[in-house]
Every structure is written in C-alpha cells, then in structure tokens.
Scaffold this active site. Sequence first.
Site, PDB file in Angstrom:
ATOM      1  N   TYR A 123     -12.927  -7.134   0.628  1.00 52.54           N
ATOM      2  CA  TYR A 123     -12.414  -8.172  -0.267  1.00 52.54           C
ATOM      3  C   TYR A 123     -13.468  -9.250  -0.527  1.00 52.54           C
ATOM      4  O   TYR A 123     -13.449  -9.907  -1.560  1.00 52.54           O
ATOM      5  CB  TYR A 123     -11.178  -8.845   0.341  1.00 52.54           C
ATOM      6  CG  TYR A 123      -9.879  -8.172   0.005  1.00 52.54           C
ATOM      7  CD1 TYR A 123      -9.651  -6.839   0.334  1.00 52.54           C
ATOM      8  CD2 TYR A 123      -8.856  -8.872  -0.632  1.00 52.54           C
ATOM      9  CE1 TYR A 123      -8.448  -6.227   0.039  1.00 52.54           C
ATOM     10  CE2 TYR A 123      -7.654  -8.268  -0.932  1.00 52.54           C
ATOM     11  CZ  TYR A 123      -7.447  -6.950  -0.598  1.00 52.54           C
ATOM     12  OH  TYR A 123      -6.256  -6.352  -0.896  1.00 52.54           O
TER      13      TYR A 123
ATOM     14  N   LYS B  51     -11.357   3.687  10.233  1.00 57.59           N
ATOM     15  CA  LYS B  51     -11.792   4.980   9.688  1.00 57.59           C
ATOM     16  C   LYS B  51     -13.145   5.283  10.330  1.00 57.59           C
ATOM     17  O   LYS B  51     -14.170   5.463   9.660  1.00 57.59           O
ATOM     18  CB  LYS B  51     -11.862   4.890   8.154  1.00 57.59           C
ATOM     19  CG  LYS B  51     -12.145   6.208   7.458  1.00 57.59           C
ATOM     20  CD  LYS B  51     -10.983   7.183   7.503  1.00 57.59           C
ATOM     21  CE  LYS B  51     -11.380   8.524   6.900  1.00 57.59           C
ATOM     22  NZ  LYS B  51     -10.378   9.581   7.097  1.00 57.59           N
TER      23      LYS B  51
ATOM     24  N   ASP C 149      -5.783   7.232   7.852  1.00 60.79           N
ATOM     25  CA  ASP C 149      -4.995   8.269   7.168  1.00 60.79           C
ATOM     26  C   ASP C 149      -3.854   8.737   8.061  1.00 60.79           C
ATOM     27  O   ASP C 149      -2.718   8.916   7.619  1.00 60.79           O
ATOM     28  CB  ASP C 149      -5.883   9.437   6.695  1.00 60.79           C
ATOM     29  CG  ASP C 149      -6.875   9.917   7.738  1.00 60.79           C
ATOM     30  OD1 ASP C 149      -7.004   9.280   8.799  1.00 60.79           O
ATOM     31  OD2 ASP C 149      -7.524  10.956   7.491  1.00 60.79           O
TER      32      ASP C 149
ATOM     33  N   ASP D 257      -3.806  -4.505   3.819  1.00 58.11           N
ATOM     34  CA  ASP D 257      -3.111  -4.708   2.545  1.00 58.11           C
ATOM     35  C   ASP D 257      -2.236  -3.499   2.238  1.00 58.11           C
ATOM     36  O   ASP D 257      -1.053  -3.624   1.919  1.00 58.11           O
ATOM     37  CB  ASP D 257      -4.145  -4.921   1.427  1.00 58.11           C
ATOM     38  CG  ASP D 257      -3.487  -5.092   0.075  1.00 58.11           C
ATOM     39  OD1 ASP D 257      -2.496  -5.844  -0.003  1.00 58.11           O
ATOM     40  OD2 ASP D 257      -3.950  -4.469  -0.902  1.00 58.11           O
TER      41      ASP D 257
ATOM     42  N   ASP E  80       2.213  -2.995   2.895  1.00 59.16           N
ATOM     43  CA  ASP E  80       3.179  -2.608   1.855  1.00 59.16           C
ATOM     44  C   ASP E  80       3.963  -1.373   2.290  1.00 59.16           C
ATOM     45  O   ASP E  80       5.168  -1.277   2.073  1.00 59.16           O
ATOM     46  CB  ASP E  80       2.464  -2.301   0.523  1.00 59.16           C
ATOM     47  CG  ASP E  80       2.294  -3.550  -0.346  1.00 59.16           C
ATOM     48  OD1 ASP E  80       2.200  -4.658   0.223  1.00 59.16           O
ATOM     49  OD2 ASP E  80       2.254  -3.414  -1.583  1.00 59.16           O
TER      50      ASP E  80
END
Length: 358
Positions: free
Chosen positions: A142, A191, A223, A247, A251
């Site tokens: 970001y 990751k 994942d 982020d 959600d």
Amino acid sequence: MDFNIALLKGDGIGPEIVDSAVAVLDKVAAKYGHKFTFTPYLAGGCAIDATGIPLPEETVKACQASDSVLLGAVGGPKWDTLPGHLRPEKALLGVRHALGLYTNIRPAKIYPALKGASPLRPDIIDNGVDIVMIRELTGGIYFGERGRRQGAGGEEAFDTECYSEMEVERIARVAFETARKRGHVVTSIDKANVLESSRLWREVVHRVAKDYPDCECVDMLVDNAAMQLVKNPSQFDVVVTSNMFGDILSDESSQITGSIGMLASASLGDTKCGMYEPIHGSAPDIAGQNKANPIATILSAAMMFRYSFDLEDEAVCIEKAVDDVLEAGYRTADILGSSDTKPLSCTEMTKVILDYIK
Ligand code: IPM
Ligand code: MG
C-alpha cells in the site's frame, strides 16, 4: 472525562452511519458522566468536491489534534476515474499514515442470533467463530514504491511490497499481546514460499514468538488461509498479517459472520489517538435511503472507548446493547433472515440500540 472527536463522515452512507454512532456515543457519555465534542471535517469524495483534494491539510491537523477520529466511509463511482493520488481512498491512507496508525484490529465473530445469516453450513460454524484479525496498516504494498515506465512489452506498472524488521516486530507484538488476553494462538499469514518480504516477516514473527512462550504461533500461507477461513473458521484466534493480505482476508471473514455491515475496526499507533471505522465501504447503491446497517460503526465507537480511552465498561455497554437488540430479533436489510419480516431502517435500528442502553 472530556473528549474531542474529529468526525470524517465521508461519502455514500458515511454521514448516516456516523450520525448513528454519534448518538450512541452521546448516550453512553451521558450515562457515565463524560462529554464529547464532535467536529466534522472533510475527507474523501466530499473533500474533492469542496476543495479539489481528498485530504485537506486542515483535516490532517484536526485529526492529529483530536482525542480520536471517527470515520464513516469514503469513495463512490463519481470519483472512480480520478488518478490514484486524487482518489477518495487516498484520504484514508493519508490519515493512517499521518497518525502513524500501523495496527488495524478487525474482530470477526458470529453472533448466535445471526447464525442463520452466515453463508457457511451450520455444522461448520457450530463451534463458534471469534477471530481478531490484526492487519499491518502503514506498510507493505500500500505504501511501497510504485510507478509506471516503458518496457519491452509497452507501458509497465509496478507496486512494491517492502517490510522492515521494525514494522513486522511491532505488529507481531500487538498480535501476541492480544492473544495473551484471549485464546493464546497467533496465526501469522504470509506467502513465504514465494515472497522475500514474507520470509523476513516469518523470521521476525518467530523471533517475537519466543517472548510469548504461553502462546502458540502458527504459520499459514495466504492461499491456504483463504481456504481454511471457510473450511474451519473456528481454528483461528488471533490472525496477524500484512496490509494487503489483511485487507482481503478481513473482508472474507466478515462474510463468514453474515454481513460486512456488522464489522468494526480500530486503527492504532503509539499514541491513544486512533481512528475508528466500519470495515465496509460507502455503499453508494443505498446511500441516502436510510437503509444502511449502523452496527459496524456503532461497534467501532465501542472500540474507541476500549482502545483510546481505556473505558471498558462503556465499551461493553454498547456491545451488550447490540447483542440484546439482535437477540430480540431486530434486523436491518443486510442481516435479514428468511423468516424475518420487515427490516429496520438505519435510524430505526439506531433508536432501538439507544433504547437498550439503559
Ligand atoms: C479497508 C478498505 C481500504 C483499504 C480502501 C478503501 C483504501 O478496503 O479499509 O479495508 O484497502 O485499506
Ligand atoms: Mg478493505
């Protein structure tokens, strides 16, 4: 106590839900003998319309000088074609950066009364879901270097993920301190099978974990985490992850609980001044129609009492009122079950919650 709160109502449903939370803060203040002074400032699309930029300097200064910031939501189709640095979302990123709010706390739990609203099978959520997601908020992709350039394949665009030991260590400590007060398990999501930044992330998290022998530290690839969240969400206690993974996964966890309209958040740094906001967006499709669910913002106000003011009774008072209202069967449109009848409007839901704050 007296508190000065900067209100960033923003766009879409932002003004409606912030008004609801303000009413709740005032009611709780009256009950416990506090006084709030609320001052609205421009941020997001409304700021672009009024001043040409998403985050005026006046707003930044006011947020820095306040005891805390309450934000609704920013953005909308009207501003979607603006260049990156002029988009409404820049306001959010700008306040996070200016206030040094590197910790984002996003609790996701299933309310027993709303079990039917979860898209997951009852047997999957039978053991309950109660996750605290801790998202790093001022680093990573970001805020990394980005740009465009000419390459062999035409124009290229790039964004960079960069984390320092210091950034990972401080967010990891928040996660372990949080786990210590709860289920004593921290799942760190990365990751590391591909990204160097994730390998550093993992090394630092393991180092910090040594200071918390009472807590279990679990590594999970992002994942797999996306899969595990819908397969067996009860396994998670505290989750810590990078800005972008957080982020996305926050959600996802919100959907598990039934509606994103229920999820609150706190953004914190090294001072007591934090920013509190629902995790959902400005919902332009229902803006101005009095249909929004104010609960995420009201629960964010509860988090403000807890994290910025150390007033736990006041926080619990709000959370209990929300629990009771849901148990009593009151619903807004987004959490309406198949057997429920008419949904409450935003102002009706707010009024019911106010009535439950005795
Ligand atoms: C959130 C939002 C923001 C983010 C957007 C609006 C910039 O999605 O708070 O989760 O990506 O951080
Ligand atoms: Mg988001």
